[in-house]
Motif scaffolding. Sequence first.
Motif, PDB file in Angstrom:
ATOM      1  N   MET A  27      19.184  56.604  16.182  1.00  0.00           N
ATOM      2  CA  MET A  27      18.296  55.529  15.747  1.00  0.00           C
ATOM      3  C   MET A  27      17.259  56.027  14.743  1.00  0.00           C
ATOM      4  SD  MET A  27      19.628  52.983  17.237  1.00  0.00           S
ATOM      5  CE  MET A  27      18.408  51.744  16.784  1.00  0.00           C
ATOM      6  N   GLN A  74      17.981  58.102  12.435  1.00  0.00           N
ATOM      7  CA  GLN A  74      18.812  58.480  11.292  1.00  0.00           C
ATOM      8  C   GLN A  74      18.917  59.992  11.121  1.00  0.00           C
ATOM      9  OE1 GLN A  74      18.522  56.126   7.684  1.00  0.00           O
ATOM     10  NE2 GLN A  74      17.283  54.576   8.725  1.00  0.00           N
ATOM     11  N   THR A 111      23.303  55.201   4.898  1.00  0.00           N
ATOM     12  CA  THR A 111      23.173  53.962   5.657  1.00  0.00           C
ATOM     13  C   THR A 111      22.929  52.791   4.709  1.00  0.00           C
ATOM     14  OG1 THR A 111      20.802  54.344   5.945  1.00  0.00           O
ATOM     15  CG2 THR A 111      22.262  55.115   7.709  1.00  0.00           C
ATOM     16  N   ASN A 122      18.009  48.712   4.428  1.00  0.00           N
ATOM     17  CA  ASN A 122      17.334  48.050   5.555  1.00  0.00           C
ATOM     18  C   ASN A 122      18.061  48.259   6.883  1.00  0.00           C
ATOM     19  OD1 ASN A 122      15.377  46.962   3.780  1.00  0.00           O
ATOM     20  ND2 ASN A 122      16.736  45.231   3.303  1.00  0.00           N
ATOM     21  N   TRP A 123      18.807  49.369   6.993  1.00  0.00           N
ATOM     22  CA  TRP A 123      19.515  49.678   8.241  1.00  0.00           C
ATOM     23  C   TRP A 123      18.509  49.856   9.370  1.00  0.00           C
ATOM     24  CZ3 TRP A 123      19.914  53.844  11.728  1.00  0.00           C
ATOM     25  CH2 TRP A 123      21.037  53.834  12.563  1.00  0.00           C
ATOM     26  N   SER A 124      18.744  49.170  10.482  1.00  0.00           N
ATOM     27  CA  SER A 124      17.818  49.243  11.615  1.00  0.00           C
ATOM     28  C   SER A 124      18.475  49.838  12.853  1.00  0.00           C
ATOM     29  CB  SER A 124      17.318  47.830  11.972  1.00  0.00           C
ATOM     30  OG  SER A 124      18.408  47.028  12.415  1.00  0.00           O
TER      31      SER A 124
END
Length: 239
Positions: free
Chosen positions: A187, A189, A226, A229-231
Amino acid sequence: IRDFTTLSEKMTPEENSRFVSSFNERLGPIIRSNHGFINQYLGDSIMAIFPAKPEDALNAAIDMQKAVYELNLQRHEQGLPKIRAGIGMHTGPLIMGITGDENRLDAATISDTVNTAARIESLTKYYKSPILLSGETLRQILQPGVYHLRQLGKVQLKGKFNLLSIVECINGNATLPHFNEAMDFYMEQRFENALQLFQNILHADPEDMTAHYFKENSIKYLLNGTPENWSGAEEMLNK
Protein backbone atom coordinates in the motif's frame (compact mmCIF):
# COMPACT_ATOMS: atom_id res chain seq x y z
CA ILE A 1 -18.65 -23.95 -5.60
CA ARG A 2 -15.75 -22.76 -7.75
CA ASP A 3 -15.60 -23.93 -11.39
CA PHE A 4 -18.98 -25.62 -11.05
CA THR A 5 -19.59 -25.47 -14.81
CA THR A 6 -16.40 -27.43 -15.48
CA LEU A 7 -17.32 -30.00 -12.85
CA SER A 8 -20.93 -30.37 -13.95
CA GLU A 9 -20.26 -30.78 -17.66
CA LYS A 10 -18.50 -34.07 -16.91
CA MET A 11 -21.57 -35.42 -15.07
CA THR A 12 -25.00 -36.63 -16.14
CA PRO A 13 -28.01 -34.67 -14.82
CA GLU A 14 -28.57 -37.43 -12.23
CA GLU A 15 -24.93 -37.29 -11.10
CA ASN A 16 -25.15 -33.50 -10.98
CA SER A 17 -28.22 -33.66 -8.77
CA ARG A 18 -26.62 -36.16 -6.38
CA PHE A 19 -23.42 -34.09 -6.22
CA VAL A 20 -25.21 -30.84 -5.35
CA SER A 21 -27.52 -32.59 -2.87
CA SER A 22 -24.63 -34.28 -1.06
CA PHE A 23 -22.77 -30.95 -0.93
CA ASN A 24 -25.77 -29.13 0.54
CA GLU A 25 -26.40 -31.95 3.02
CA ARG A 26 -22.94 -31.35 4.46
CA LEU A 27 -23.15 -27.57 4.66
CA GLY A 28 -26.79 -27.00 5.65
CA PRO A 29 -26.42 -28.41 9.19
CA ILE A 30 -23.28 -26.31 9.73
CA ILE A 31 -25.21 -23.13 8.94
CA ARG A 32 -28.01 -24.08 11.32
CA SER A 33 -25.65 -25.13 14.13
CA ASN A 34 -24.10 -21.64 13.97
CA HIS A 35 -27.49 -19.90 14.41
CA GLY A 36 -28.04 -19.16 10.74
CA PHE A 37 -30.85 -20.09 8.39
CA ILE A 38 -30.79 -20.89 4.71
CA ASN A 39 -32.66 -18.34 2.62
CA GLN A 40 -32.09 -20.05 -0.75
CA TYR A 41 -30.33 -22.96 -2.40
CA LEU A 42 -29.10 -21.58 -5.72
CA GLY A 43 -27.74 -24.61 -7.56
CA ASP A 44 -24.01 -24.23 -7.02
CA SER A 45 -24.38 -21.84 -4.07
CA ILE A 46 -26.21 -21.20 -0.81
CA MET A 47 -27.52 -17.91 0.52
CA ALA A 48 -27.73 -17.88 4.31
CA ILE A 49 -28.60 -15.22 6.88
CA PHE A 50 -27.19 -14.94 10.40
CA PRO A 51 -29.47 -12.53 12.26
CA ALA A 52 -27.76 -12.53 15.67
CA LYS A 53 -24.13 -11.55 15.07
CA PRO A 54 -21.48 -11.71 12.32
CA GLU A 55 -19.31 -14.10 14.37
CA ASP A 56 -21.93 -16.76 13.67
CA ALA A 57 -21.46 -16.30 9.92
CA LEU A 58 -17.67 -16.36 10.18
CA ASN A 59 -17.67 -19.45 12.40
CA ALA A 60 -19.99 -21.17 9.93
CA ALA A 61 -17.72 -20.22 7.02
CA ILE A 62 -14.68 -21.71 8.77
CA ASP A 63 -16.58 -24.90 9.60
CA MET A 64 -17.85 -25.15 6.02
CA GLN A 65 -14.34 -24.90 4.60
CA LYS A 66 -13.26 -27.66 6.99
CA ALA A 67 -16.15 -29.78 5.69
CA VAL A 68 -15.04 -29.15 2.10
CA TYR A 69 -11.50 -30.19 3.06
CA GLU A 70 -12.78 -33.45 4.56
CA LEU A 71 -14.96 -34.04 1.49
CA ASN A 72 -11.91 -33.60 -0.73
CA LEU A 73 -10.03 -36.29 1.20
CA GLN A 74 -12.83 -38.69 0.29
CA ARG A 75 -12.93 -37.51 -3.32
CA HIS A 76 -9.16 -37.99 -3.62
CA GLU A 77 -9.51 -41.63 -2.53
CA GLN A 78 -12.23 -42.06 -5.19
CA GLY A 79 -10.08 -40.48 -7.90
CA LEU A 80 -12.38 -37.46 -8.18
CA PRO A 81 -11.23 -33.83 -8.68
CA LYS A 82 -10.89 -31.46 -5.75
CA ILE A 83 -13.75 -29.09 -4.94
CA ARG A 84 -13.09 -25.47 -4.03
CA ALA A 85 -15.66 -23.21 -2.40
CA GLY A 86 -15.67 -19.45 -1.95
CA ILE A 87 -17.63 -17.74 0.83
CA GLY A 88 -18.36 -14.01 1.04
CA MET A 89 -20.15 -12.08 3.77
CA HIS A 90 -21.37 -8.57 4.47
CA THR A 91 -23.34 -7.05 7.34
CA GLY A 92 -26.25 -4.62 7.14
CA PRO A 93 -30.05 -4.21 7.02
CA LEU A 94 -32.32 -6.13 4.68
CA ILE A 95 -36.01 -6.80 4.04
CA MET A 96 -37.57 -10.23 3.61
CA GLY A 97 -40.98 -10.52 2.03
CA ILE A 98 -43.15 -11.95 -0.72
CA THR A 99 -42.91 -10.78 -4.32
CA GLY A 100 -44.30 -11.85 -7.67
CA ASP A 101 -47.59 -11.56 -9.52
CA GLU A 102 -51.07 -13.06 -9.30
CA ASN A 103 -49.86 -16.36 -10.77
CA ARG A 104 -46.60 -16.83 -8.92
CA LEU A 105 -45.35 -15.63 -5.54
CA ASP A 106 -41.91 -16.23 -4.01
CA ALA A 107 -40.13 -15.31 -0.83
CA ALA A 108 -37.49 -12.68 -1.55
CA THR A 109 -34.69 -10.96 0.32
CA ILE A 110 -34.06 -7.48 -1.05
CA SER A 111 -31.28 -5.16 0.05
CA ASP A 112 -28.01 -3.60 -1.04
CA THR A 113 -26.56 -5.67 1.80
CA VAL A 114 -27.49 -8.84 -0.08
CA ASN A 115 -26.08 -7.54 -3.36
CA THR A 116 -22.82 -6.55 -1.69
CA ALA A 117 -22.46 -9.94 0.01
CA ALA A 118 -22.92 -11.63 -3.38
CA ARG A 119 -20.30 -9.35 -4.96
CA ILE A 120 -17.85 -10.15 -2.15
CA GLU A 121 -18.43 -13.84 -2.78
CA SER A 122 -17.53 -13.28 -6.44
CA LEU A 123 -14.26 -11.66 -5.29
CA THR A 124 -13.17 -15.02 -3.85
CA LYS A 125 -12.56 -16.02 -7.49
CA TYR A 126 -10.55 -12.84 -8.09
CA TYR A 127 -8.33 -13.20 -5.02
CA LYS A 128 -8.50 -17.04 -5.08
CA SER A 129 -9.45 -16.88 -1.42
CA PRO A 130 -11.73 -19.26 0.54
CA ILE A 131 -13.38 -16.69 2.86
CA LEU A 132 -13.79 -12.94 2.38
CA LEU A 133 -15.67 -10.46 4.55
CA SER A 134 -16.28 -6.74 4.35
CA GLY A 135 -14.78 -4.14 6.65
CA GLU A 136 -18.31 -3.50 7.93
CA THR A 137 -18.59 -7.12 9.05
CA LEU A 138 -15.16 -6.95 10.70
CA ARG A 139 -16.11 -3.78 12.60
CA GLN A 140 -19.02 -5.60 14.23
CA ILE A 141 -17.00 -8.63 15.35
CA LEU A 142 -16.32 -8.09 19.04
CA GLN A 143 -13.16 -10.21 19.31
CA PRO A 144 -11.46 -10.22 15.90
CA GLY A 145 -8.21 -11.38 17.51
CA VAL A 146 -9.53 -14.94 17.83
CA TYR A 147 -9.52 -15.24 14.01
CA HIS A 148 -6.67 -15.17 11.52
CA LEU A 149 -7.56 -12.15 9.38
CA ARG A 150 -5.63 -10.46 6.58
CA GLN A 151 -6.43 -7.02 5.21
CA LEU A 152 -6.57 -7.07 1.39
CA GLY A 153 -7.05 -3.35 0.93
CA LYS A 154 -10.06 -1.77 -0.77
CA VAL A 155 -12.05 -2.46 -3.92
CA GLN A 156 -14.25 -0.35 -6.16
CA LEU A 157 -17.20 -2.57 -7.05
CA LYS A 158 -18.85 -2.08 -10.44
CA GLY A 159 -21.70 0.42 -10.14
CA LYS A 160 -20.62 1.52 -6.64
CA PHE A 161 -19.14 4.87 -5.65
CA ASN A 162 -17.80 4.02 -2.20
CA LEU A 163 -14.70 1.90 -1.74
CA LEU A 164 -15.23 -1.35 0.14
CA SER A 165 -12.64 -2.76 2.54
CA ILE A 166 -12.00 -6.47 2.00
CA VAL A 167 -10.67 -8.83 4.69
CA GLU A 168 -9.62 -12.45 4.25
CA CYS A 169 -10.03 -15.13 6.91
CA ILE A 170 -7.29 -17.76 6.81
CA ASN A 171 -7.69 -19.59 10.12
CA GLY A 172 -4.66 -21.79 10.75
CA ASN A 173 -2.27 -19.97 8.39
CA ALA A 174 1.07 -19.28 10.11
CA THR A 175 2.21 -16.65 7.60
CA LEU A 176 -0.27 -14.00 8.81
CA PRO A 177 2.23 -11.50 10.37
CA HIS A 178 4.45 -11.57 7.25
CA PHE A 179 1.45 -11.08 4.97
CA ASN A 180 0.22 -8.04 6.89
CA GLU A 181 3.73 -6.54 6.74
CA ALA A 182 3.88 -7.25 3.00
CA MET A 183 0.52 -5.53 2.49
CA ASP A 184 1.79 -2.46 4.37
CA PHE A 185 4.72 -2.25 1.93
CA TYR A 186 2.36 -2.83 -0.99
CA MET A 187 0.00 0.00 0.00
CA GLU A 188 3.03 2.30 0.52
CA GLN A 189 4.18 1.44 -3.04
CA ARG A 190 7.36 -0.14 -1.69
CA PHE A 191 6.95 -3.01 -4.10
CA GLU A 192 10.48 -4.43 -3.86
CA ASN A 193 9.99 -5.00 -0.11
CA ALA A 194 6.49 -6.34 -0.65
CA LEU A 195 7.67 -8.71 -3.37
CA GLN A 196 10.37 -10.19 -1.15
CA LEU A 197 7.89 -10.89 1.63
CA PHE A 198 5.26 -12.36 -0.70
CA GLN A 199 7.95 -14.66 -2.12
CA ASN A 200 8.90 -15.74 1.41
CA ILE A 201 5.24 -16.46 2.19
CA LEU A 202 4.88 -18.56 -0.96
CA HIS A 203 8.05 -20.47 -0.13
CA ALA A 204 6.44 -21.46 3.19
CA ASP A 205 2.98 -22.03 1.66
CA PRO A 206 2.94 -22.48 -2.15
CA GLU A 207 -0.87 -22.88 -2.01
CA ASP A 208 -1.42 -19.31 -0.76
CA MET A 209 -3.09 -18.01 -3.91
CA THR A 210 -3.86 -14.58 -2.41
CA ALA A 211 -0.16 -14.01 -1.75
CA HIS A 212 0.51 -15.14 -5.32
CA TYR A 213 -1.98 -12.57 -6.62
CA PHE A 214 -0.31 -9.68 -4.79
CA LYS A 215 3.16 -10.96 -5.72
CA GLU A 216 2.23 -10.78 -9.42
CA ASN A 217 0.79 -7.31 -8.92
CA SER A 218 4.01 -6.18 -7.20
CA ILE A 219 6.05 -7.41 -10.16
CA LYS A 220 3.71 -5.65 -12.60
CA TYR A 221 3.97 -2.34 -10.76
CA LEU A 222 7.75 -2.63 -10.44
CA LEU A 223 8.05 -3.13 -14.20
CA ASN A 224 5.40 -0.70 -15.41
CA GLY A 225 4.81 1.70 -12.53
CA THR A 226 1.44 2.42 -10.96
CA PRO A 227 -1.47 4.19 -12.67
CA GLU A 228 -1.97 7.87 -11.96
CA ASN A 229 -3.75 8.49 -8.64
CA TRP A 230 -3.21 4.84 -7.64
CA SER A 231 -4.59 4.32 -4.14
CA GLY A 232 -4.14 0.57 -3.80
CA ALA A 233 -7.84 -0.03 -4.40
CA GLU A 234 -8.71 -2.71 -6.94
CA GLU A 235 -11.35 -1.72 -9.49
CA MET A 236 -13.87 -4.48 -10.15
CA LEU A 237 -15.17 -4.02 -13.69
CA ASN A 238 -17.39 -7.10 -13.60
CA LYS A 239 -20.08 -8.31 -11.23
